[in-house]
Design a protein around this motif. Structure first.
Motif, PDB file in Angstrom:
ATOM      1  N   GLU A 221      14.227 -54.708  23.729  1.00  0.00           N
ATOM      2  CA  GLU A 221      14.407 -53.259  23.723  1.00  0.00           C
ATOM      3  C   GLU A 221      13.408 -52.653  24.690  1.00  0.00           C
ATOM      4  OE1 GLU A 221      14.459 -51.359  19.927  1.00  0.00           O
ATOM      5  OE2 GLU A 221      15.489 -53.042  18.959  1.00  0.00           O
ATOM      6  N   GLY A 222      13.682 -51.434  25.111  1.00  0.00           N
ATOM      7  CA  GLY A 222      12.822 -50.767  26.076  1.00  0.00           C
ATOM      8  C   GLY A 222      11.499 -50.308  25.477  1.00  0.00           C
ATOM      9  N   GLU A 223      10.675 -49.708  26.332  1.00  0.00           N
ATOM     10  CA  GLU A 223       9.360 -49.253  25.911  1.00  0.00           C
ATOM     11  C   GLU A 223       9.456 -47.999  25.047  1.00  0.00           C
ATOM     12  OE1 GLU A 223       6.499 -50.839  29.550  1.00  0.00           O
ATOM     13  OE2 GLU A 223       6.903 -48.706  29.321  1.00  0.00           O
ATOM     14  N   GLU A 224       8.507 -47.889  24.117  1.00  0.00           N
ATOM     15  CA  GLU A 224       8.395 -46.705  23.272  1.00  0.00           C
ATOM     16  C   GLU A 224       6.921 -46.312  23.168  1.00  0.00           C
ATOM     17  OE1 GLU A 224      10.576 -44.813  21.900  1.00  0.00           O
ATOM     18  OE2 GLU A 224      12.439 -45.957  21.645  1.00  0.00           O
ATOM     19  N   THR A 225       6.674 -45.013  23.064  1.00  0.00           N
ATOM     20  CA  THR A 225       5.333 -44.526  22.755  1.00  0.00           C
ATOM     21  C   THR A 225       5.099 -44.649  21.260  1.00  0.00           C
ATOM     22  OG1 THR A 225       5.243 -42.980  24.607  1.00  0.00           O
ATOM     23  CG2 THR A 225       3.855 -42.485  22.712  1.00  0.00           C
ATOM     24  N   ALA A 226       3.897 -45.063  20.871  1.00  0.00           N
ATOM     25  CA  ALA A 226       3.576 -45.238  19.456  1.00  0.00           C
ATOM     26  C   ALA A 226       2.210 -44.623  19.152  1.00  0.00           C
ATOM     27  CB  ALA A 226       3.581 -46.719  19.082  1.00  0.00           C
ATOM     28  N   TRP A 227       2.075 -44.116  17.922  1.00  0.00           N
ATOM     29  CA  TRP A 227       0.809 -43.550  17.454  1.00  0.00           C
ATOM     30  C   TRP A 227       0.509 -44.052  16.054  1.00  0.00           C
ATOM     31  CZ3 TRP A 227      -2.453 -40.375  20.230  1.00  0.00           C
ATOM     32  CH2 TRP A 227      -1.943 -39.812  21.405  1.00  0.00           C
ATOM     33  N   GLY A 228      -0.791 -44.230  15.761  1.00  0.00           N
ATOM     34  CA  GLY A 228      -1.199 -44.494  14.398  1.00  0.00           C
ATOM     35  C   GLY A 228      -0.884 -43.282  13.544  1.00  0.00           C
ATOM     36  N   PHE A 229      -0.129 -43.471  12.464  1.00  0.00           N
ATOM     37  CA  PHE A 229       0.391 -42.356  11.677  1.00  0.00           C
ATOM     38  C   PHE A 229      -0.735 -41.505  11.092  1.00  0.00           C
ATOM     39  CE2 PHE A 229       1.759 -40.560   7.602  1.00  0.00           C
ATOM     40  CZ  PHE A 229       2.824 -39.783   8.032  1.00  0.00           C
ATOM     41  N   GLY A 230      -0.537 -40.192  11.165  1.00  0.00           N
ATOM     42  CA  GLY A 230      -1.522 -39.264  10.623  1.00  0.00           C
ATOM     43  C   GLY A 230      -1.064 -37.834  10.801  1.00  0.00           C
TER      44      GLY A 230
ATOM     45  N   VAL B 130      -0.624 -31.012  17.447  1.00  0.00           N
ATOM     46  CA  VAL B 130       0.011 -29.700  17.594  1.00  0.00           C
ATOM     47  C   VAL B 130       1.305 -29.696  16.799  1.00  0.00           C
ATOM     48  CG1 VAL B 130      -0.980 -29.201  19.868  1.00  0.00           C
ATOM     49  CG2 VAL B 130       1.175 -30.460  19.714  1.00  0.00           C
ATOM     50  N   GLU B 131       1.750 -28.513  16.394  1.00  0.00           N
ATOM     51  CA  GLU B 131       2.948 -28.410  15.571  1.00  0.00           C
ATOM     52  C   GLU B 131       4.220 -28.620  16.371  1.00  0.00           C
ATOM     53  OE1 GLU B 131       3.038 -24.801  13.387  1.00  0.00           O
ATOM     54  OE2 GLU B 131       1.160 -25.191  12.312  1.00  0.00           O
ATOM     55  N   LYS B 132       4.225 -28.223  17.629  1.00  0.00           N
ATOM     56  CA  LYS B 132       5.405 -28.351  18.471  1.00  0.00           C
ATOM     57  C   LYS B 132       5.055 -29.124  19.728  1.00  0.00           C
ATOM     58  CE  LYS B 132       7.475 -24.003  16.886  1.00  0.00           C
ATOM     59  NZ  LYS B 132       8.015 -22.691  17.299  1.00  0.00           N
ATOM     60  N   GLY B 133       6.062 -29.727  20.322  1.00  0.00           N
ATOM     61  CA  GLY B 133       5.838 -30.442  21.574  1.00  0.00           C
ATOM     62  C   GLY B 133       5.348 -31.863  21.319  1.00  0.00           C
ATOM     63  N   ASN B 134       4.248 -32.234  21.926  1.00  0.00           N
ATOM     64  CA  ASN B 134       3.702 -33.581  21.820  1.00  0.00           C
ATOM     65  C   ASN B 134       3.537 -33.977  20.343  1.00  0.00           C
ATOM     66  OD1 ASN B 134       1.711 -35.772  21.703  1.00  0.00           O
ATOM     67  ND2 ASN B 134       1.454 -35.398  23.901  1.00  0.00           N
ATOM     68  N   TRP B 135       4.064 -35.151  19.973  1.00  0.00           N
ATOM     69  CA  TRP B 135       4.009 -35.561  18.570  1.00  0.00           C
ATOM     70  C   TRP B 135       2.841 -36.505  18.282  1.00  0.00           C
ATOM     71  CZ3 TRP B 135       4.848 -40.743  17.065  1.00  0.00           C
ATOM     72  CH2 TRP B 135       5.317 -41.598  18.078  1.00  0.00           C
ATOM     73  N   GLY B 136       1.889 -36.608  19.206  1.00  0.00           N
ATOM     74  CA  GLY B 136       0.722 -37.447  19.004  1.00  0.00           C
ATOM     75  C   GLY B 136      -0.011 -37.111  17.717  1.00  0.00           C
ATOM     76  N   THR B 137      -0.566 -38.110  17.062  1.00  0.00           N
ATOM     77  CA  THR B 137      -1.208 -37.930  15.762  1.00  0.00           C
ATOM     78  C   THR B 137      -2.593 -38.550  15.737  1.00  0.00           C
ATOM     79  OG1 THR B 137      -0.082 -39.921  14.981  1.00  0.00           O
ATOM     80  CG2 THR B 137       0.948 -37.804  14.482  1.00  0.00           C
ATOM     81  N   TYR B 138      -3.385 -38.112  14.764  1.00  0.00           N
ATOM     82  CA  TYR B 138      -4.695 -38.687  14.508  1.00  0.00           C
ATOM     83  C   TYR B 138      -4.865 -38.861  13.008  1.00  0.00           C
ATOM     84  CZ  TYR B 138      -6.116 -34.027  12.947  1.00  0.00           C
ATOM     85  OH  TYR B 138      -6.202 -32.847  12.255  1.00  0.00           O
ATOM     86  N   PHE B 139      -5.821 -39.696  12.601  1.00  0.00           N
ATOM     87  CA  PHE B 139      -6.137 -39.838  11.198  1.00  0.00           C
ATOM     88  C   PHE B 139      -7.652 -39.927  11.054  1.00  0.00           C
ATOM     89  CE2 PHE B 139      -5.349 -44.058  12.966  1.00  0.00           C
ATOM     90  CZ  PHE B 139      -6.419 -44.810  12.521  1.00  0.00           C
ATOM     91  N   THR B 140      -8.146 -39.807   9.855  1.00  0.00           N
ATOM     92  CA  THR B 140      -9.583 -39.864   9.617  1.00  0.00           C
ATOM     93  C   THR B 140      -9.947 -41.148   8.888  1.00  0.00           C
ATOM     94  OG1 THR B 140      -9.427 -38.628   7.555  1.00  0.00           O
ATOM     95  CG2 THR B 140      -9.834 -37.360   9.580  1.00  0.00           C
ATOM     96  N   TYR B 141     -11.158 -41.598   9.119  1.00  0.00           N
ATOM     97  CA  TYR B 141     -11.699 -42.790   8.449  1.00  0.00           C
ATOM     98  C   TYR B 141     -13.156 -42.507   8.114  1.00  0.00           C
ATOM     99  CZ  TYR B 141     -13.520 -47.510   7.758  1.00  0.00           C
ATOM    100  OH  TYR B 141     -14.149 -48.613   7.231  1.00  0.00           O
ATOM    101  N   THR B 142     -13.542 -42.772   6.877  1.00  0.00           N
ATOM    102  CA  THR B 142     -14.911 -42.540   6.462  1.00  0.00           C
ATOM    103  C   THR B 142     -15.672 -43.856   6.429  1.00  0.00           C
ATOM    104  OG1 THR B 142     -14.278 -40.631   5.134  1.00  0.00           O
ATOM    105  CG2 THR B 142     -16.414 -41.632   4.646  1.00  0.00           C
ATOM    106  N   VAL B 143     -16.739 -43.934   7.196  1.00  0.00           N
ATOM    107  CA  VAL B 143     -17.556 -45.150   7.263  1.00  0.00           C
ATOM    108  C   VAL B 143     -18.257 -45.345   5.923  1.00  0.00           C
ATOM    109  CG1 VAL B 143     -19.530 -46.251   8.385  1.00  0.00           C
ATOM    110  CG2 VAL B 143     -17.888 -44.915   9.747  1.00  0.00           C
ATOM    111  N   GLY B 144     -18.105 -46.535   5.357  1.00  0.00           N
ATOM    112  CA  GLY B 144     -18.736 -46.839   4.080  1.00  0.00           C
ATOM    113  C   GLY B 144     -20.093 -47.506   4.267  1.00  0.00           C
TER     114      GLY B 144
END
Length: 356
Positions: free
Chosen positions: A329-338, A342-356
């Motif tokens: 299959e062809g290439e796809e953009t992927a992001w770690g879910f979070g 922004v609400e519209k346009g680019n669907w890029g995501t971020y998530f948080t991690y707390t250092v233990g």
């Protein structure tokens, strides 16, 4: 009653200041790696020790990584974005033309992320080790971006094979014939699944329903010397498993699993008669072998065919599992879910991690 309330208050304060338990390599924080907004292409794993933060991209379902880009910061504004939330001016005038400055839209810019790699051919996983002194030791913002694809053909499959897996063999039928009709592969790898399997060397046993740690090799790649007596015949074995002999009628009756297993042993093992299993017909075995020698020399499976993947378990018999060759299959953009930047346009995501 007052003493009980005080005790509860003290316990609550202690819980608030108690350090969070760190995630480890054996028990990482996990979020999906989402391709094309809707497809689960694997996971992003995060854990830490006293000195480093570890972020691992791990693909699944035969997706692989062509590029990875990773940003980690102690504030969202620390992740490269258009505007980064700062006030923007346009020759002293606002972009809206109303005399007021506007904020940037905050679209992430993976090309400016601090960490990343490119791969050709693509790979199944990528791990980054980041000093905590560089990114902080509290709550961190993580943006994990990748370009993933499913390359077709044997090369594409071989590129995402793991080095090791956990395997378990089961016998599908009561009393179990000597061949292995089912092999379960686990361990959080790109090969996880349930596959048909076949024995390779008759002189070594393998236990039913026991987990083995096994090295993984393509039957068309380099296999350690001594693992299989006659690896030069694996092209013939691959041809056989692509013919669907079982259930077909030959000159000596209907081909069985036992006929195919015995033919495989004759091709790859120096002592094929060591196994006392008698569930085969010699005439049918000879028919299979004759056809393999006539038509299977130099056989290479293509997209949609099957290929033998060699599993070499610690303390158990070498086996092969039958794996489909991907069509690609062809290439796809992927992001770690979070959370979306922004609400519209680019669907890029971020998530948080707390250092233990």
């Amino acid at each position: 009653m007052r003493r009980i309330l005080i005790a509860v208050l003290i316990f609550g304060l202690m819980a608030m200041v108690a350090p969070a338990l760190a995630h480890t390599a054996d028990d990482p924080y996990r979020t999906d790696l989402i391709a094309g907004q809707h497809t689960d292409a694997g996971d992003v794993l995060v854990w830490n020790d006293d000195e480093y933060l570890y972020v691992k991209f791990l693909t699944a379902d035969r997706w692989c990584l062509a590029e990875t880009h990773l940003a980690v910061a102690d504030a969202l504004a620390g992740i490269p974005q258009t505007g980064n939330g700062k006030l923007q001016a346009n020759n002293g005038k606002s972009k809206a033309g109303n005399g007021k400055q506007q904020t940037g839209n905050g679209n992430p810019i993976p090309g400016q992320f601090a960490y990343g790699e490119c791969y050709d051919p693509c790979v199944g996983s990528d791990t980054f080790m980041i000093p905590l002194d560089e990114v902080g030791r509290g709550t961190l913002y993580v943006a994990a971006h990748a370009v993933v694809k499913k390359p077709g053909g044997l090369d594409g499959l071989e590129g995402v094979l793991p080095d090791e897996v956990t395997m378990r063999v089961t016998f599908q039928y009561l009393g179990g014939p000597t061949y292995l009709p089912e092999v379960t592969v686990t361990g959080g790898t790109t090969l996880d699944g349930i596959y048909p399997g076949w024995c390779v060397n008759t002189g070594t046993n393998i236990e039913r329903d026991r987990d083995y740690r096994a090295a993984v090799y393509s039957s068309y790649g380099a296999i350690p010397t001594g693992t299989i007596d006659h690896p030069e015949n694996l092209d013939l074995v691959n041809w056989i498993i692509n013919q669907g002999f079982v259930g077909q009628t030959g000159g000596n009756g209907i081909y069985t699993f036992g006929d195919v297993q015995r033919a495989i042993w004759r091709l790859v093992d120096d002592d094929p008669e060591h196994e006392t299993y008698t569930g085969y017909d010699e005439g049918r075995v000879q028919e299979i072998l004759a056809a393999a020698y006539a038509y299977g020399e130099g056989f290479v499976p293509g997209p949609g065919d099957l290929v033998a993947i060699v599993l070499v378990p610690e303390g158990g018999q070498v086996i092969i599992i039958v794996v489909p060759v991907p069509c690609g299959e062809g290439e796809e953009t992927a992001w770690g879910f979070g959370t979306r930047f922004v609400e519209k346009g680019n669907w890029g995501t971020y998530f948080t991690y707390t250092v233990g």
